[in-house]
Design a protein around this motif. Structure first.
Motif, PDB file in Angstrom:
ATOM      1  N   LEU B  88       0.868  -1.192   0.107  1.00  0.00           N
ATOM      2  CA  LEU B  88       0.047   0.066  -0.058  1.00  0.00           C
ATOM      3  C   LEU B  88       0.786   1.321   0.041  1.00  0.00           C
ATOM      4  O   LEU B  88       0.222   2.318  -0.229  1.00  0.00           O
ATOM      5  CB  LEU B  88      -0.849   0.118   1.097  1.00  0.00           C
ATOM      6  CG  LEU B  88      -2.086  -1.310   1.270  1.00  0.00           C
ATOM      7  CD1 LEU B  88      -2.693  -1.362   2.544  1.00  0.00           C
ATOM      8  CD2 LEU B  88      -2.850  -0.927  -0.102  1.00  0.00           C
ATOM      9  N   ASP B  89       2.159   1.263   0.465  1.00  0.00           N
ATOM     10  CA  ASP B  89       2.935   2.398   0.608  1.00  0.00           C
ATOM     11  C   ASP B  89       3.782   2.325  -0.890  1.00  0.00           C
ATOM     12  O   ASP B  89       3.957   3.609  -1.443  1.00  0.00           O
ATOM     13  CB  ASP B  89       3.665   2.475   1.758  1.00  0.00           C
ATOM     14  CG  ASP B  89       3.796   3.572   2.294  1.00  0.00           C
ATOM     15  OD1 ASP B  89       2.756   4.216   2.896  1.00  0.00           O
ATOM     16  OD2 ASP B  89       4.779   4.414   2.049  1.00  0.00           O
ATOM     17  N   HIS B  99      15.194   1.842  -3.092  1.00  0.00           N
ATOM     18  CA  HIS B  99      15.569   3.214  -2.816  1.00  0.00           C
ATOM     19  C   HIS B  99      15.289   3.529  -1.253  1.00  0.00           C
ATOM     20  O   HIS B  99      16.379   4.470  -0.852  1.00  0.00           O
ATOM     21  CB  HIS B  99      14.914   4.224  -3.952  1.00  0.00           C
ATOM     22  CG  HIS B  99      15.078   5.504  -3.799  1.00  0.00           C
ATOM     23  ND1 HIS B  99      14.526   6.404  -3.144  1.00  0.00           N
ATOM     24  CD2 HIS B  99      16.116   6.285  -4.155  1.00  0.00           C
ATOM     25  CE1 HIS B  99      15.039   7.637  -3.400  1.00  0.00           C
ATOM     26  NE2 HIS B  99      15.881   7.554  -3.883  1.00  0.00           N
ATOM     27  N   LYS B 103      18.066   4.400   1.191  1.00  0.00           N
ATOM     28  CA  LYS B 103      18.397   6.194   1.477  1.00  0.00           C
ATOM     29  C   LYS B 103      17.867   6.583   2.889  1.00  0.00           C
ATOM     30  O   LYS B 103      18.350   7.663   3.435  1.00  0.00           O
ATOM     31  CB  LYS B 103      17.637   6.852   0.593  1.00  0.00           C
ATOM     32  CG  LYS B 103      17.987   8.231   0.469  1.00  0.00           C
ATOM     33  CD  LYS B 103      17.076   9.058  -0.699  1.00  0.00           C
ATOM     34  CE  LYS B 103      17.104  10.430  -0.583  1.00  0.00           C
ATOM     35  NZ  LYS B 103      16.263  11.277  -1.333  1.00  0.00           N
ATOM     36  N   ARG B 104      16.866   5.697   3.394  1.00  0.00           N
ATOM     37  CA  ARG B 104      16.155   6.347   4.554  1.00  0.00           C
ATOM     38  C   ARG B 104      16.550   5.314   5.906  1.00  0.00           C
ATOM     39  O   ARG B 104      16.095   4.288   5.997  1.00  0.00           O
ATOM     40  CB  ARG B 104      14.699   6.466   4.420  1.00  0.00           C
ATOM     41  CG  ARG B 104      14.326   7.326   3.271  1.00  0.00           C
ATOM     42  CD  ARG B 104      12.911   7.299   2.927  1.00  0.00           C
ATOM     43  NE  ARG B 104      12.679   7.634   1.654  1.00  0.00           N
ATOM     44  CZ  ARG B 104      12.698   8.636   1.204  1.00  0.00           C
ATOM     45  NH1 ARG B 104      13.406   9.933   1.618  1.00  0.00           N
ATOM     46  NH2 ARG B 104      12.675   8.989  -0.234  1.00  0.00           N
ATOM     47  N   PHE B 106      15.452   5.040   8.957  1.00  0.00           N
ATOM     48  CA  PHE B 106      14.551   4.432   9.511  1.00  0.00           C
ATOM     49  C   PHE B 106      14.001   3.330   8.925  1.00  0.00           C
ATOM     50  O   PHE B 106      13.562   2.229   9.459  1.00  0.00           O
ATOM     51  CB  PHE B 106      13.405   5.576  10.029  1.00  0.00           C
ATOM     52  CG  PHE B 106      11.894   5.378   9.385  1.00  0.00           C
ATOM     53  CD1 PHE B 106      11.177   4.394   9.764  1.00  0.00           C
ATOM     54  CD2 PHE B 106      11.734   6.315   8.374  1.00  0.00           C
ATOM     55  CE1 PHE B 106       9.782   4.543   9.209  1.00  0.00           C
ATOM     56  CE2 PHE B 106      10.609   6.249   7.580  1.00  0.00           C
ATOM     57  CZ  PHE B 106       9.601   5.522   8.106  1.00  0.00           C
ATOM     58  N   TRP B 156      13.791   6.386  15.082  1.00  0.00           N
ATOM     59  CA  TRP B 156      14.037   7.415  13.881  1.00  0.00           C
ATOM     60  C   TRP B 156      12.778   7.940  13.185  1.00  0.00           C
ATOM     61  O   TRP B 156      12.656   9.043  12.619  1.00  0.00           O
ATOM     62  CB  TRP B 156      14.956   7.064  12.766  1.00  0.00           C
ATOM     63  CG  TRP B 156      16.445   7.203  13.304  1.00  0.00           C
ATOM     64  CD1 TRP B 156      16.841   8.008  13.946  1.00  0.00           C
ATOM     65  CD2 TRP B 156      17.357   6.169  13.055  1.00  0.00           C
ATOM     66  NE1 TRP B 156      18.191   7.887  14.164  1.00  0.00           N
ATOM     67  CE2 TRP B 156      18.507   6.964  13.691  1.00  0.00           C
ATOM     68  CE3 TRP B 156      17.799   5.098  12.370  1.00  0.00           C
ATOM     69  CZ2 TRP B 156      19.935   6.554  13.438  1.00  0.00           C
ATOM     70  CZ3 TRP B 156      19.159   4.417  12.363  1.00  0.00           C
ATOM     71  CH2 TRP B 156      20.178   5.146  13.044  1.00  0.00           C
ATOM     72  N   HIS B 157      11.856   6.902  13.378  1.00  0.00           N
ATOM     73  CA  HIS B 157      10.287   7.308  12.701  1.00  0.00           C
ATOM     74  C   HIS B 157       9.792   8.546  13.395  1.00  0.00           C
ATOM     75  O   HIS B 157       9.300   9.488  12.777  1.00  0.00           O
ATOM     76  CB  HIS B 157       9.453   6.035  12.904  1.00  0.00           C
ATOM     77  CG  HIS B 157       7.999   6.485  12.291  1.00  0.00           C
ATOM     78  ND1 HIS B 157       7.644   6.868  11.098  1.00  0.00           N
ATOM     79  CD2 HIS B 157       6.821   6.560  12.799  1.00  0.00           C
ATOM     80  CE1 HIS B 157       6.437   7.153  10.923  1.00  0.00           C
ATOM     81  NE2 HIS B 157       6.087   7.002  12.124  1.00  0.00           N
ATOM     82  N   ALA B 159      11.508  10.440  15.488  1.00  0.00           N
ATOM     83  CA  ALA B 159      12.569  11.622  15.987  1.00  0.00           C
ATOM     84  C   ALA B 159      12.352  13.166  15.547  1.00  0.00           C
ATOM     85  O   ALA B 159      12.286  14.100  15.856  1.00  0.00           O
ATOM     86  CB  ALA B 159      14.054  11.321  15.631  1.00  0.00           C
ATOM     87  N   GLY B 160      11.954  13.096  13.973  1.00  0.00           N
ATOM     88  CA  GLY B 160      11.639  14.372  13.399  1.00  0.00           C
ATOM     89  C   GLY B 160      10.486  15.013  13.968  1.00  0.00           C
ATOM     90  O   GLY B 160      10.204  16.103  13.747  1.00  0.00           O
ATOM     91  N   LYS B 161       9.378  14.263  14.594  1.00  0.00           N
ATOM     92  CA  LYS B 161       8.391  14.797  15.165  1.00  0.00           C
ATOM     93  C   LYS B 161       8.535  15.304  16.691  1.00  0.00           C
ATOM     94  O   LYS B 161       7.677  15.797  17.332  1.00  0.00           O
ATOM     95  CB  LYS B 161       7.310  13.878  15.144  1.00  0.00           C
ATOM     96  CG  LYS B 161       6.684  13.919  13.660  1.00  0.00           C
ATOM     97  CD  LYS B 161       5.638  14.729  13.633  1.00  0.00           C
ATOM     98  CE  LYS B 161       5.194  15.075  12.258  1.00  0.00           C
ATOM     99  NZ  LYS B 161       3.588  15.824  12.042  1.00  0.00           N
ATOM    100  N   ASN B 162       9.936  15.080  17.280  1.00  0.00           N
ATOM    101  CA  ASN B 162      10.023  15.207  18.629  1.00  0.00           C
ATOM    102  C   ASN B 162       9.131  14.555  19.487  1.00  0.00           C
ATOM    103  O   ASN B 162       9.013  15.010  20.676  1.00  0.00           O
ATOM    104  CB  ASN B 162      10.124  16.856  18.732  1.00  0.00           C
ATOM    105  CG  ASN B 162      11.159  17.297  19.733  1.00  0.00           C
ATOM    106  OD1 ASN B 162      12.015  16.427  20.129  1.00  0.00           O
ATOM    107  ND2 ASN B 162      11.070  18.228  20.422  1.00  0.00           N
TER     108      ASN B 162
END
Lengths: 270, 200
Positions: B88-89, B99, B103-104, B106, B156-157, B159-162
């Motif tokens: 689905l993603d 890719h 690259k990512r 997380f 890491w999923h 982290a960007g959202k603190n």
């Protein structure tokens, strides 16, 4: 919510069907009420939206503080159906009610030195349970370049679906900037300040590599943790397993806004 | 007893099916089932890792008897989590998948955790256990590495959202469970058993 009579503006009608009111009001990012998507719809009840005042100051000839009723009367209320693209990779189509922010900004007469507009949201831990957490250095702050704020698309918004804004959607007044990722559209605004320096904005302070000041919707600039080339339309008519749709440059509003960015490298100034 | 564990471990899936049939998966059902299967894979991993300390503390063999099934359920939910993402993603676009994996960070960690679970699931049979002997033990210590990569994936999923509150709790539980494997802690745990033995 109370009724808010607004005249549909034929210039801003989306081809895609609007997202259901239920989805628009139960799936929100509004960290003042918690970090979960359903937190705002559960906890925003405690927000007091009246009395409410908005102060507009900084580099303007006529700084002023207006209460919400005065603010509502500054210009005729329009209904505009905008696409809303979240930086997380999902999108909605929402019929907003409001008027161009430029109508308000012209009233306070920005000085020649004003280059940016900062928006400050309410941050009251007594009314907003999420403000007790330290996820964000409260209050939530967002900003636009002055020309972006004056763009006819930028909507000072008071309602959706013909009624005053539900609290979880940023009542009583918010900004909607449809060609930028959703977090640029600050909710429950109490202060608008015109500045010469680029304002420090909340998400940019938290993770500058993930959230740039401009944050224009751009399918060719990936978020570090996911691609922005496609998006999932909330409540897609094709059902739960509908494939993702292609994300458009400037969220499909390139015709109206691309000229503001000529000469800029949007990969660097993301 | 095993049937009870089996039925309990199936409850998260039952719930998703129930919510799906009743149209109660919320505005973003794909996100909901992705997160739910990921969370339950991690919860079952924690429960699986808790079996050894529980055996050490109580001396009861029951815990180790349930461990294989719990480990397989961990793999089952991780597999669902992975397949939902792939289908689905990524829409089964293998190039796009690679890719993202490369690259990512997380995604790299999530993918690595899933891949490392595969040999453990395959060699979970009694036959493989006998065939591999001591090597089986060594191979299955991979679960300690998987516990760490799974936490990094989740960390890491978020982290960007603190927004690290929940993942911190999981990390603390995993650290505690892994600490139980240290000889010093292990010996301490068996001391709890002394009163049980003396009573006999």
């Amino acid at each position: 919510p109370q009724k808010l009579s607004a005249t549909p503006n034929p210039l801003y009608v989306a081809k895609d069907p609007a997202t259901s009111l239920k989805n628009v009001t139960t799936y929100n990012n509004f960290y003042e009420f918690g970090t979960g998507k359903s937190d705002p719809s559960m906890y925003a009840d405690s927000l007091q939206t009246s009395p409410w005042t908005v102060t507009i100051d900084g580099l303007v000839k006529k700084p002023m503080t207006l209460d919400i009723d005065a603010l509502l009367k500054i210009a005729p209320m329009e209904e505009r159906i905008y696409r809303m693209r979240c930086v997380e990779g999902w999108s909605m189509v929402i019929p907003w009610d409001g008027y161009a922010l430029s109508k308000l900004l012209n009233k306070v007469e920005p000085l020649g030195s004003a280059k940016y507009v900062e928006f400050v949201s309410l941050a009251d831990p007594k009314q907003m349970t999420g403000v007790k957490s330290n996820v964000i250095d409260w209050p939530y702050r967002e900003g636009l370049r002055l020309d972006e704020a004056m763009n006819p698309l930028t909507l000072l918004t008071f309602g959706l679906y013909g009624e005053t804004l539900p609290k979880q959607n940023g009542a009583p007044v918010r900004i909607v900037v449809p060609w930028k990722y959703g977090f640029k559209s600050a909710k429950s605004i109490v202060k608008i300040r015109l500045t010469e320096q680029m304002p420090k904005t909340s998400w940019n302070l938290i993770a500058p590599s993930e959230y740039g000041f401009y944050s224009n919707v751009n399918p060719s600039v990936d978020h570090p943790r996911w691609s922005q080339a496609s998006e999932r339309r909330i409540g897609d008519a094709k059902g739960v397993f509908a494939p993702k749709i292609k994300t458009e440059m400037f969220n499909g509003y390139a015709e109206q806004v691309a000229s503001m960015y000529t000469g800029m490298d949007l990969k660097k100034e993301y | 007893m095993k049937i009870l564990v089996f039925l309990l471990a199936l409850l998260p899936l039952d719930r998703l099916v129930w919510l799906g049939l009743n149209d109660e998966l919320g505005a973003n059902p794909i996100e909901f089932i992705t997160r739910s299967t990921g969370t339950w894979a991690l919860v079952l991993l924690c429960i699986t890792l808790a079996m050894t300390p529980l055996r050490l503390i109580t001396g009861l063999p029951f815990w180790i008897k349930s461990r294989r099934m719990l480990g397989l359920f961990t793999f089952f939910y991780a597999l669902l989590h992975f397949l939902i993402w792939l289908w689905l993603d990524q829409d089964f676009d293998w190039a796009a998948m690679w890719h993202d994996v490369l690259k990512r960070p997380f995604i790299t960690m999530g993918f690595a955790s899933f891949v490392m679970l595969i040999p453990l699931a395959i060699t979970s049979t009694r036959w493989a256990q006998r065939k591999l002997g001591r090597r089986w033990m060594h191979l299955h210590r991979l679960i300690y590495v998987i516990a760490c990569t799974a936490i990094l994936h989740y960390w890491w999923h978020k982290a960007g959202k603190n927004d690290l509150g929940t993942v911190t709790i999981y990390a603390a539980v995993i650290i505690l469970l892994l600490a139980c494997r240290l000889p010093l802690v292990r010996n301490k745990l068996t001391l709890f058993r002394a009163p049980f033995i003396r009573q006999k």
